[in-house]
Design a protein around this motif. Structure first.
Motif, mmCIF file in Angstrom:
data_model
loop_
_atom_site.group_PDB
_atom_site.id
_atom_site.type_symbol
_atom_site.label_atom_id
_atom_site.label_comp_id
_atom_site.label_asym_id
_atom_site.label_seq_id
_atom_site.Cartn_x
_atom_site.Cartn_y
_atom_site.Cartn_z
ATOM 1 N N ARG A 104 77.301 36.342 32.667
ATOM 2 C CA ARG A 104 76.596 36.203 33.954
ATOM 3 C C ARG A 104 77.589 35.992 35.094
ATOM 4 N NH1 ARG A 104 71.337 34.866 35.101
ATOM 5 N NH2 ARG A 104 70.927 34.269 32.929
ATOM 6 N N ALA A 105 78.628 35.211 34.830
ATOM 7 C CA ALA A 105 79.618 34.919 35.862
ATOM 8 C C ALA A 105 80.395 36.163 36.277
ATOM 9 C CB ALA A 105 80.582 33.844 35.366
ATOM 10 N N ASP A 106 80.417 37.190 35.427
ATOM 11 C CA ASP A 106 81.151 38.419 35.731
ATOM 12 C C ASP A 106 80.244 39.538 36.232
ATOM 13 O OD1 ASP A 106 83.441 37.152 34.812
ATOM 14 O OD2 ASP A 106 83.209 37.911 32.770
ATOM 15 N N SER A 107 78.971 39.236 36.448
ATOM 16 C CA SER A 107 78.016 40.296 36.785
ATOM 17 C C SER A 107 78.312 40.936 38.130
ATOM 18 C CB SER A 107 76.587 39.738 36.769
ATOM 19 O OG SER A 107 76.131 39.570 35.455
ATOM 20 N N GLU A 108 78.706 40.149 39.106
ATOM 21 C CA GLU A 108 78.992 40.732 40.424
ATOM 22 C C GLU A 108 80.144 41.724 40.325
ATOM 23 O OE1 GLU A 108 80.143 39.265 44.972
ATOM 24 O OE2 GLU A 108 79.452 37.812 43.474
ATOM 25 N N GLU A 109 81.165 41.373 39.544
ATOM 26 C CA GLU A 109 82.295 42.277 39.344
ATOM 27 C C GLU A 109 81.859 43.535 38.605
ATOM 28 O OE1 GLU A 109 86.611 42.296 37.007
ATOM 29 O OE2 GLU A 109 85.521 40.420 37.336
ATOM 30 N N PHE A 110 80.956 43.396 37.614
ATOM 31 C CA PHE A 110 80.490 44.563 36.863
ATOM 32 C C PHE A 110 79.690 45.500 37.763
ATOM 33 C CE2 PHE A 110 77.501 46.830 34.114
ATOM 34 C CZ PHE A 110 78.363 47.340 33.158
ATOM 35 N N VAL A 111 78.820 44.941 38.591
ATOM 36 C CA VAL A 111 78.031 45.769 39.508
ATOM 37 C C VAL A 111 78.954 46.531 40.462
ATOM 38 C CG1 VAL A 111 76.344 45.702 41.390
ATOM 39 C CG2 VAL A 111 75.979 44.328 39.328
ATOM 40 N N GLU A 112 79.992 45.867 40.951
ATOM 41 C CA GLU A 112 80.936 46.530 41.843
ATOM 42 C C GLU A 112 81.688 47.638 41.109
ATOM 43 O OE1 GLU A 112 83.318 47.708 44.976
ATOM 44 O OE2 GLU A 112 81.420 46.626 44.911
ATOM 45 N N LEU A 113 82.002 47.413 39.827
ATOM 46 C CA LEU A 113 82.675 48.440 39.034
ATOM 47 C C LEU A 113 81.776 49.668 38.894
ATOM 48 C CD1 LEU A 113 84.999 49.373 37.159
ATOM 49 C CD2 LEU A 113 83.751 48.266 35.279
ATOM 50 N N HIS B 144 84.803 46.703 30.344
ATOM 51 C CA HIS B 144 84.575 45.499 31.153
ATOM 52 C C HIS B 144 83.342 44.732 30.690
ATOM 53 C CE1 HIS B 144 87.421 47.675 33.677
ATOM 54 N NE2 HIS B 144 87.667 46.527 34.275
ATOM 55 N N ALA B 145 82.828 45.071 29.527
ATOM 56 C CA ALA B 145 81.681 44.365 28.946
ATOM 57 C C ALA B 145 82.099 43.787 27.599
ATOM 58 C CB ALA B 145 80.498 45.319 28.774
ATOM 59 N N GLU B 146 81.370 42.784 27.141
ATOM 60 C CA GLU B 146 81.674 42.198 25.838
ATOM 61 C C GLU B 146 81.128 43.045 24.694
ATOM 62 O OE1 GLU B 146 80.647 38.115 25.527
ATOM 63 O OE2 GLU B 146 82.146 37.512 27.001
ATOM 64 N N ASP B 147 80.113 43.826 24.979
ATOM 65 C CA ASP B 147 79.541 44.717 23.971
ATOM 66 C C ASP B 147 78.752 45.783 24.706
ATOM 67 O OD1 ASP B 147 78.875 45.813 21.561
ATOM 68 O OD2 ASP B 147 77.766 44.082 20.803
ATOM 69 N N SER B 148 78.458 46.870 24.026
ATOM 70 C CA SER B 148 77.675 47.936 24.647
ATOM 71 C C SER B 148 76.865 48.637 23.575
ATOM 72 C CB SER B 148 78.577 48.942 25.376
ATOM 73 O OG SER B 148 79.457 49.585 24.469
#
Length: 224
Positions: free
Chosen positions: A182-191, A151-155
């Motif tokens: 940045r627009a996907d950060s809330e979704e990433f935190v929830e994940l 769910h990230a563009e890179d790691s």
């Protein structure tokens, strides 16, 4: 003694002004140096502290280095709220503005390429700690990382630190950075929240959003 130019970051022109009370190294306010459509965020620092001889003398002064790094990161964090900065390594100094401009011209194409890649993106840091002292949680840590990386563009995986940060307990088994829109950060935190509840045996510590330090490449210039 005359001052030197300390460089915090390179970015595109800011869409909003920096907070008026922001200070950087030694309490000096940061300034914006415009060059070829890029902005270099700088401040003036005393040569007696940041000249070549002074830095050699202070390379083992861990308290001074830690304080300098915190002030450096404070400016970069402030930039992250109004733009996408490309942070330079702490203690990047030049003799004067001319030296800064020469550095930008030499690396302009690389700066633009990395800024294009990082635009609108931030870094989230995830550290995981095993509840048990044995090596059992290696597989859960790998599962956690694989889910987040999808769910990230890179790691970026880093060797887990030996001591957990304040508030964390257990043996470190994962230390990873994730580049997220940045627009996907809330979704990433929830994940992260959901996944750590589903992966047993781990304590998960999430920090961010940060400037994309782990994805900025090796940009530095400590010439004096």
């Amino acid at each position: 003694m005359p001052g030197l130019r300390y460089v915090y970051a390179v970015c595109r022109p800011l869409g909003a002004p920096l907070q008026a009370q922001l200070t950087g190294i030694g309490g000096a306010p940061p300034a914006l140096l415009h060059h070829h459509g890029l902005v270099v965020v700088v401040s003036t620092v005393p040569e007696g502290d940041f000249g070549e001889e002074a830095l050699r003398a202070r390379r083992d002064d861990h308290d001074w280095l830690a304080a300098t790094t915190r002030a450096h990161q404070g400016v970069v964090d402030a930039l992250t709220t109004v733009t996408t900065p490309l942070p330079l390594r702490p203690v990047t100094v030049f003799r004067d503005d001319s030296g800064v401009r020469t550095m930008v011209e030499a690396r302009e194409d690389d700066f633009r390429r990395v800024l294009d890649r990082l635009e609108g993106r931030v870094e989230w840091r995830v550290q995981a700690y095993a509840d048990r002292a044995d090596s059992g949680p290696a597989a859960p840590a790998r599962t956690l990382h694989e889910r987040l990386a999808r769910h990230a563009e890179d790691s970026r995986l880093q060797p887990p630190r030996h001591a957990p940060p304040a508030g964390a307990q257990g043996r470190p088994v994962l230390d990873a950075a994730y580049l997220v829109r940045r627009a996907d950060s809330e979704e990433f935190v929830e994940l992260v929240r959901r996944t750590k509840a589903e992966v047993p045996g781990l304590r998960v510590h999430l920090t961010g959003p940060w400037a994309a330090y782990s994805f900025s490449g090796e940009f530095s210039g400590d010439e004096t």
